[in-house]
Scaffold this motif. Structure first.
Motif, PDB file in Angstrom:
ATOM      1  N   ALA A  84     -44.894  33.211   6.398  1.00 12.10           N
ATOM      2  CA  ALA A  84     -45.155  33.540   7.798  1.00 12.10           C
ATOM      3  C   ALA A  84     -46.463  34.318   7.904  1.00 12.10           C
ATOM      4  O   ALA A  84     -46.847  35.042   6.987  1.00 12.10           O
ATOM      5  CB  ALA A  84     -44.011  34.384   8.354  1.00 12.10           C
ATOM      6  N   PHE A  85     -47.161  34.175   9.023  1.00  9.94           N
ATOM      7  CA  PHE A  85     -48.374  34.948   9.238  1.00  9.94           C
ATOM      8  C   PHE A  85     -48.040  36.433   9.264  1.00  9.94           C
ATOM      9  O   PHE A  85     -48.688  37.236   8.608  1.00  9.94           O
ATOM     10  CB  PHE A  85     -49.066  34.520  10.532  1.00  9.94           C
ATOM     11  CG  PHE A  85     -50.321  35.296  10.799  1.00  9.94           C
ATOM     12  CD1 PHE A  85     -51.443  35.106  10.006  1.00  9.94           C
ATOM     13  CD2 PHE A  85     -50.371  36.227  11.811  1.00  9.94           C
ATOM     14  CE1 PHE A  85     -52.603  35.840  10.221  1.00  9.94           C
ATOM     15  CE2 PHE A  85     -51.534  36.963  12.044  1.00  9.94           C
ATOM     16  CZ  PHE A  85     -52.645  36.761  11.255  1.00  9.94           C
ATOM     17  N   LEU A  86     -47.031  36.824  10.024  1.00  5.68           N
ATOM     18  CA  LEU A  86     -46.548  38.206  10.040  1.00  5.68           C
ATOM     19  C   LEU A  86     -45.172  38.241   9.393  1.00  5.68           C
ATOM     20  O   LEU A  86     -44.300  37.468   9.756  1.00  5.68           O
ATOM     21  CB  LEU A  86     -46.447  38.748  11.468  1.00  5.68           C
ATOM     22  CG  LEU A  86     -47.756  38.948  12.207  1.00  5.68           C
ATOM     23  CD1 LEU A  86     -47.485  39.407  13.638  1.00  5.68           C
ATOM     24  CD2 LEU A  86     -48.636  39.956  11.492  1.00  5.68           C
ATOM     25  N   ASP A  87     -44.997  39.139   8.442  1.00  6.76           N
ATOM     26  CA  ASP A  87     -43.698  39.294   7.811  1.00  6.76           C
ATOM     27  C   ASP A  87     -43.228  40.724   8.038  1.00  6.76           C
ATOM     28  O   ASP A  87     -42.671  41.031   9.077  1.00  6.76           O
ATOM     29  CB  ASP A  87     -43.785  38.945   6.327  1.00  6.76           C
ATOM     30  CG  ASP A  87     -42.412  38.869   5.668  1.00  6.76           C
ATOM     31  OD1 ASP A  87     -41.395  38.913   6.376  1.00  6.76           O
ATOM     32  OD2 ASP A  87     -42.358  38.781   4.436  1.00  6.76           O
ATOM     33  N   ILE A  88     -43.494  41.626   7.101  1.00  4.37           N
ATOM     34  CA  ILE A  88     -43.132  43.029   7.289  1.00  4.37           C
ATOM     35  C   ILE A  88     -44.365  43.772   7.791  1.00  4.37           C
ATOM     36  O   ILE A  88     -45.419  43.725   7.171  1.00  4.37           O
ATOM     37  CB  ILE A  88     -42.611  43.644   5.984  1.00  4.37           C
ATOM     38  CG1 ILE A  88     -41.325  42.932   5.559  1.00  4.37           C
ATOM     39  CG2 ILE A  88     -42.373  45.144   6.162  1.00  4.37           C
ATOM     40  CD1 ILE A  88     -40.803  43.350   4.214  1.00  4.37           C
ATOM     41  N   ILE A  89     -44.215  44.442   8.916  1.00  4.36           N
ATOM     42  CA  ILE A  89     -45.316  45.182   9.527  1.00  4.36           C
ATOM     43  C   ILE A  89     -45.117  46.665   9.239  1.00  4.36           C
ATOM     44  O   ILE A  89     -44.186  47.282   9.756  1.00  4.36           O
ATOM     45  CB  ILE A  89     -45.377  44.938  11.049  1.00  4.36           C
ATOM     46  CG1 ILE A  89     -45.601  43.456  11.339  1.00  4.36           C
ATOM     47  CG2 ILE A  89     -46.443  45.817  11.692  1.00  4.36           C
ATOM     48  CD1 ILE A  89     -45.461  43.094  12.795  1.00  4.36           C
ATOM     49  N   PRO A  90     -45.998  47.271   8.415  1.00  3.47           N
ATOM     50  CA  PRO A  90     -45.884  48.701   8.133  1.00  3.47           C
ATOM     51  C   PRO A  90     -46.749  49.516   9.096  1.00  3.47           C
ATOM     52  O   PRO A  90     -47.894  49.162   9.358  1.00  3.47           O
ATOM     53  CB  PRO A  90     -46.415  48.818   6.702  1.00  3.47           C
ATOM     54  CG  PRO A  90     -47.444  47.730   6.613  1.00  3.47           C
ATOM     55  CD  PRO A  90     -46.969  46.618   7.535  1.00  3.47           C
ATOM     56  N   ILE A  91     -46.181  50.582   9.608  1.00  2.00           N
ATOM     57  CA  ILE A  91     -46.947  51.514  10.445  1.00  2.00           C
ATOM     58  C   ILE A  91     -46.745  52.902   9.850  1.00  2.00           C
ATOM     59  O   ILE A  91     -45.640  53.447   9.865  1.00  2.00           O
ATOM     60  CB  ILE A  91     -46.497  51.480  11.917  1.00  2.00           C
ATOM     61  CG1 ILE A  91     -46.709  50.076  12.483  1.00  2.00           C
ATOM     62  CG2 ILE A  91     -47.257  52.528  12.726  1.00  2.00           C
ATOM     63  CD1 ILE A  91     -46.183  49.894  13.889  1.00  2.00           C
ATOM     64  N   ARG A  92     -47.834  53.457   9.298  1.00  2.00           N
ATOM     65  CA  ARG A  92     -47.788  54.784   8.676  1.00  2.00           C
ATOM     66  C   ARG A  92     -48.346  55.798   9.663  1.00  2.00           C
ATOM     67  O   ARG A  92     -49.386  55.576  10.258  1.00  2.00           O
ATOM     68  CB  ARG A  92     -48.596  54.789   7.376  1.00  2.00           C
ATOM     69  CG  ARG A  92     -48.412  56.065   6.579  1.00  2.00           C
ATOM     70  CD  ARG A  92     -48.989  55.951   5.207  1.00  2.00           C
ATOM     71  NE  ARG A  92     -48.143  55.083   4.377  1.00  2.00           N
ATOM     72  CZ  ARG A  92     -48.258  54.985   3.058  1.00  2.00           C
ATOM     73  NH1 ARG A  92     -49.180  55.668   2.414  1.00  2.00           N
ATOM     74  NH2 ARG A  92     -47.460  54.195   2.376  1.00  2.00           N
ATOM     75  N   PHE A  93     -47.659  56.913   9.807  1.00  2.00           N
ATOM     76  CA  PHE A  93     -48.036  57.919  10.795  1.00  2.00           C
ATOM     77  C   PHE A  93     -47.579  59.287  10.317  1.00  2.00           C
ATOM     78  O   PHE A  93     -46.769  59.393   9.398  1.00  2.00           O
ATOM     79  CB  PHE A  93     -47.413  57.590  12.170  1.00  2.00           C
ATOM     80  CG  PHE A  93     -45.910  57.531  12.120  1.00  2.00           C
ATOM     81  CD1 PHE A  93     -45.146  58.625  12.461  1.00  2.00           C
ATOM     82  CD2 PHE A  93     -45.268  56.378  11.684  1.00  2.00           C
ATOM     83  CE1 PHE A  93     -43.771  58.583  12.389  1.00  2.00           C
ATOM     84  CE2 PHE A  93     -43.885  56.317  11.608  1.00  2.00           C
ATOM     85  CZ  PHE A  93     -43.134  57.420  11.963  1.00  2.00           C
ATOM     86  N   GLY A  94     -48.099  60.324  10.951  1.00  2.00           N
ATOM     87  CA  GLY A  94     -47.748  61.684  10.583  1.00  2.00           C
ATOM     88  C   GLY A  94     -46.984  62.400  11.674  1.00  2.00           C
ATOM     89  O   GLY A  94     -47.233  62.192  12.859  1.00  2.00           O
ATOM     90  N   ILE A  95     -46.065  63.241  11.264  1.00  2.00           N
ATOM     91  CA  ILE A  95     -45.344  64.141  12.166  1.00  2.00           C
ATOM     92  C   ILE A  95     -45.794  65.550  11.827  1.00  2.00           C
ATOM     93  O   ILE A  95     -45.571  66.030  10.715  1.00  2.00           O
ATOM     94  CB  ILE A  95     -43.820  63.997  12.007  1.00  2.00           C
ATOM     95  CG1 ILE A  95     -43.379  62.624  12.523  1.00  2.00           C
ATOM     96  CG2 ILE A  95     -43.087  65.137  12.710  1.00  2.00           C
ATOM     97  CD1 ILE A  95     -41.901  62.343  12.373  1.00  2.00           C
ATOM     98  N   ALA A  96     -46.462  66.196  12.774  1.00  2.00           N
ATOM     99  CA  ALA A  96     -46.962  67.553  12.568  1.00  2.00           C
ATOM    100  C   ALA A  96     -46.064  68.597  13.243  1.00  2.00           C
ATOM    101  O   ALA A  96     -45.934  69.705  12.755  1.00  2.00           O
ATOM    102  CB  ALA A  96     -48.390  67.678  13.098  1.00  2.00           C
ATOM    103  N   ASP A  97     -45.458  68.230  14.351  1.00  2.00           N
ATOM    104  CA  ASP A  97     -44.668  69.162  15.148  1.00  2.00           C
ATOM    105  C   ASP A  97     -43.209  68.721  15.143  1.00  2.00           C
ATOM    106  O   ASP A  97     -42.846  67.729  15.786  1.00  2.00           O
ATOM    107  CB  ASP A  97     -45.221  69.201  16.578  1.00  2.00           C
ATOM    108  CG  ASP A  97     -44.485  70.162  17.482  1.00  2.00           C
ATOM    109  OD1 ASP A  97     -43.470  70.762  17.062  1.00  2.00           O
ATOM    110  OD2 ASP A  97     -44.929  70.310  18.644  1.00  2.00           O
TER     111      ASP A  97
END
Length: 119
Positions: A84-97
């Motif tokens: 598939a063109f898109l399979d697993i979509i990772p979104i990395r982000f930070g939690i500061a508060d």
């Protein structure tokens, strides 16, 4: 002592169909330095494309780096052995508060996606 009133939520909208993405699997990972990401939760979206309950809240809501992995290929109907063109979509982000509401939505179609910090 800081109160843990914050929460992490998400929702997924299928922009190709113009409706919430129901039944999409989402894994949540905590990322610490160079170590392998540790999976700390897994869920599926409900009929409104949201997760019940929040992915993180209370004492589990800690500052740090996290990654959501949206299993888009399965949701979009990828068949066994198919690429598939898109399979697993990772979104990395930070939690500061730890007391804030972090909302990380995904707008999804078979050939594109976007995200933002929601409210």
């Amino acid at each position: 002592m800081q109160s843990h009133t914050g929460r992490l939520t998400t929702h997924v909208l299928d922009t190709a169909l113009g409706k919430p993405a129901e039944g999409l699997r989402i894994d949540l990972f905590r990322v610490e330095g160079d170590r392998a990401a540790e999976r700390i939760g897994s869920t599926r979206t409900n009929d409104d494309g949201r997760c019940d309950p929040p992915l993180l809240s209370g004492e589990r809501m800690k500052a740090g780096t996290y990654e959501l992995r949206f299993h888009a290929g399965d949701y979009l109907g990828r068949k066994a052995g198919e690429i598939a063109f898109l399979d697993i979509i990772p979104i990395r982000f930070g939690i500061a508060d730890e007391t804030a509401h972090y909302h990380v939505p995904l707008l999804l179609s078979p050939y594109s996606y976007s995200t933002y910090r929601g409210s």
